[in-house]
Motif scaffolding. Structure first.
Motif, PDB file in Angstrom:
ATOM      1  N   HIS A  37      55.577  53.224  71.061  1.00 34.96           N
ATOM      2  CA  HIS A  37      54.865  52.032  70.607  1.00 34.96           C
ATOM      3  C   HIS A  37      54.810  51.043  71.758  1.00 34.96           C
ATOM      4  N   GLY A  39      55.491  48.706  74.477  1.00 29.55           N
ATOM      5  CA  GLY A  39      56.754  48.312  75.093  1.00 29.55           C
ATOM      6  C   GLY A  39      57.816  49.384  75.075  1.00 29.55           C
ATOM      7  N   TYR A  40      57.497  50.565  74.541  1.00 34.03           N
ATOM      8  CA  TYR A  40      58.481  51.650  74.518  1.00 34.03           C
ATOM      9  C   TYR A  40      57.770  52.973  74.799  1.00 34.03           C
ATOM     10  N   ARG A  41      57.970  53.470  76.029  1.00 27.79           N
ATOM     11  CA  ARG A  41      57.347  54.723  76.470  1.00 27.79           C
ATOM     12  C   ARG A  41      58.366  55.511  77.276  1.00 27.79           C
ATOM     13  N   ILE A  42      58.394  56.810  77.048  1.00 28.00           N
ATOM     14  CA  ILE A  42      59.348  57.682  77.711  1.00 28.00           C
ATOM     15  C   ILE A  42      58.588  58.751  78.488  1.00 28.00           C
ATOM     16  N   GLU A  58      59.001  52.507  79.699  1.00 26.97           N
ATOM     17  CA  GLU A  58      59.118  51.115  79.267  1.00 26.97           C
ATOM     18  C   GLU A  58      60.190  51.034  78.190  1.00 26.97           C
ATOM     19  N   GLY A  59      61.021  50.002  78.273  1.00 25.47           N
ATOM     20  CA  GLY A  59      62.038  49.777  77.262  1.00 25.47           C
ATOM     21  C   GLY A  59      63.214  50.722  77.347  1.00 25.47           C
ATOM     22  N   LEU A  60      63.429  51.353  78.503  1.00 28.76           N
ATOM     23  CA  LEU A  60      64.503  52.340  78.641  1.00 28.76           C
ATOM     24  C   LEU A  60      65.738  51.822  79.355  1.00 28.76           C
TER      25      LEU A  60
END
Length: 148
Positions: A37, A39-42, A58-60
């Motif tokens: 979502h 702000g959160y990407r892996i 992102e966000g990790l």
């Protein structure tokens, strides 16, 4: 009990730019890209022949982009590895060895250009950084230390 290092998280500022660098320039295998979502990407990539993957996104991590230092990729022929990476457009410093004959100094002092004398295993290095400045080293290992 076995403890296996299988993932290293590195901080980056631009996920797509990092993904391109690691896959296109370094030749890492693309394992996953999960945009969970906003702000959160892996993104997970793996160096050729490695059992350990690299994750960024992102966000990790709260670490500042470019703050990973001293990451090592082990190669059996440092000259070939440097040639291949420079041929892919990577700015590589080396080969070099440390004046002490041991592991390289973090600040680059005591760095001597060229292969280590008599080319001992574990003795020759090269260095490069990703687009954010995360620092990587190539280390030539031709004969493993006992137990490795």
């Amino acid at each position: 009990m076995d403890l296996k290092l299988e993932v290293v998280v590195i901080p980056v500022s631009d996920v797509d730019k990092a993904k391109e660098f690691y896959i296109e320039k370094l030749g890492f295998r693309a394992d996953a890209d999960f945009p969970i979502h906003d702000g959160y990407r892996i993104v997970q990539v793996t160096p050729p022949g490695s059992g350990c993957s690299v994750i960024f996104g992102e966000g990790l991590t709260t670490a500042p982009a470019g703050s990973a230092q001293g990451l090592h990729l082990i190669v059996t022929d440092i000259e070939q590895a440097v040639e291949e990476l420079t041929g892919r457009g990577v700015d590589v410093d080396g080969p070099f060895h440390d004046a002490t004959g041991a592991f390289h100094h973090a600040d680059g002092t005591h760095r001597v250009p060229g292969l280590a004398p008599k080319r001992p295993s574990y003795g020759t290095f090269a260095a490069f950084s990703d687009p954010d400045g995360n620092e990587w080293f190539l280390q030539e290992v031709t004969v493993r230390a006992p137990g490795r």
